[in-house]
Design a protein around this motif. Structure first.
Motif, PDB file in Angstrom:
ATOM      1  N   TYR A 165       0.843  -1.188   0.000  1.00 15.03           N
ATOM      2  CA  TYR A 165       0.000   0.000   0.000  1.00 15.03           C
ATOM      3  C   TYR A 165       0.880   1.240   0.000  1.00 15.03           C
ATOM      4  N   ASP A 166       0.473   2.249  -0.757  1.00 16.81           N
ATOM      5  CA  ASP A 166       1.172   3.528  -0.774  1.00 16.81           C
ATOM      6  C   ASP A 166       0.799   4.274   0.504  1.00 16.81           C
ATOM      7  N   PRO A 167       1.753   4.432   1.453  1.00 19.73           N
ATOM      8  CA  PRO A 167       1.391   5.098   2.701  1.00 19.73           C
ATOM      9  C   PRO A 167       1.071   6.579   2.454  1.00 19.73           C
ATOM     10  N   ILE A 168      -0.106   6.999   2.893  1.00 20.53           N
ATOM     11  CA  ILE A 168      -0.493   8.390   2.698  1.00 20.53           C
ATOM     12  C   ILE A 168       0.282   9.274   3.667  1.00 20.53           C
ATOM     13  N   VAL A 169       0.504  10.514   3.270  1.00 23.43           N
ATOM     14  CA  VAL A 169       1.210  11.469   4.117  1.00 23.43           C
ATOM     15  C   VAL A 169       0.233  11.996   5.155  1.00 23.43           C
ATOM     16  N   LEU A 170       0.550  11.787   6.422  1.00 22.58           N
ATOM     17  CA  LEU A 170      -0.266  12.297   7.508  1.00 22.58           C
ATOM     18  C   LEU A 170       0.537  12.309   8.786  1.00 22.58           C
ATOM     19  N   ALA A 171       0.027  13.032   9.787  1.00 22.73           N
ATOM     20  CA  ALA A 171       0.688  13.050  11.092  1.00 22.73           C
ATOM     21  C   ALA A 171       0.471  11.690  11.730  1.00 22.73           C
ATOM     22  N   ARG A 172       1.557  11.028  12.064  1.00 27.61           N
ATOM     23  CA  ARG A 172       1.477   9.675  12.595  1.00 27.61           C
ATOM     24  C   ARG A 172       1.833   9.652  14.078  1.00 27.61           C
ATOM     25  N   THR A 173       1.134   8.792  14.796  1.00 24.97           N
ATOM     26  CA  THR A 173       1.444   8.538  16.197  1.00 24.97           C
ATOM     27  C   THR A 173       2.005   7.128  16.278  1.00 24.97           C
ATOM     28  N   GLN A 174       2.441   6.742  17.431  1.00 26.85           N
ATOM     29  CA  GLN A 174       2.988   5.404  17.646  1.00 26.85           C
ATOM     30  C   GLN A 174       4.125   5.101  16.669  1.00 26.85           C
ATOM     31  N   ASN A 175       5.092   5.999  16.596  1.00 23.51           N
ATOM     32  CA  ASN A 175       6.299   5.807  15.793  1.00 23.51           C
ATOM     33  C   ASN A 175       7.294   5.034  16.643  1.00 23.51           C
ATOM     34  N   TRP A 176       7.129   3.732  16.673  1.00 23.12           N
ATOM     35  CA  TRP A 176       7.884   2.883  17.573  1.00 23.12           C
ATOM     36  C   TRP A 176       9.025   2.203  16.854  1.00 23.12           C
TER      37      TRP A 176
END
Length: 149
Positions: free
Chosen positions: A32-43
């Motif tokens: 899947y092409d990851p959409i650009v967005l503010a991401r949480t849980q950057n682990w």
């Protein structure tokens, strides 16, 4: 074991590639092409499922580099496997302080916080494979991306 492995992952559209020690180790073209967005849980070192107690990385991570909007090519990866070049974000865990945070040394605005007691050493952040990981501040990314660890 004290064997280091250099890993680079790239995502461009639906194509994902993983390079190990400078060589292409695998390609997946139905992602899947990851959409650009503010991401949480950057682990880093933890299963992406927040309810999972499995899937923790056991080992040492020397550093993490991220290129947003850049798909590294084989020649770039080969170069990275030798000396290092300029990324957009860079967390250097080598020589960090146990219990302290590590700030992105390029942009300077994103902090990685060790969680559940990983140990810092001259070689990097040591994760126990049980519950240790690093939590990176929420930030916006997606689309074409390359990551080096």
């Amino acid at each position: 074991s004290s064997t280091w492995t250099h890993v680079v992952a790239t995502v461009s559209g639906t194509t994902m590639k993983v390079y190990k020690n400078g060589a292409l180790a695998g390609t997946k073209t139905d992602g899947y092409d990851p959409i650009v967005l503010a991401r949480t849980q950057n682990w880093l070192g933890r299963d992406p499922n927040p309810n999972s107690s499995e899937g923790y990385f056991g080992g040492t991570i020397a550093y993490l580099k991220v290129w947003h909007g850049v798909e590294l090519q084989q020649s770039n990866v080969t170069t990275l496997y030798s000396p290092h070049n300029t990324a957009h974000h860079f967390w250097d865990f080598r020589g960090c302080t146990t219990g302290g945070t590590v700030t992105d040394s390029i942009a300077g605005d994103l902090v990685a916080t060790p969680m559940n007691g990983p140990v810092c050493g001259a070689d990097g952040l040591r994760l126990d494979g049980s519950d240790d990981y690093a939590d990176i501040d929420d930030w916006e990314w997606g689309g074409t991306t390359s990551i080096e660890v």
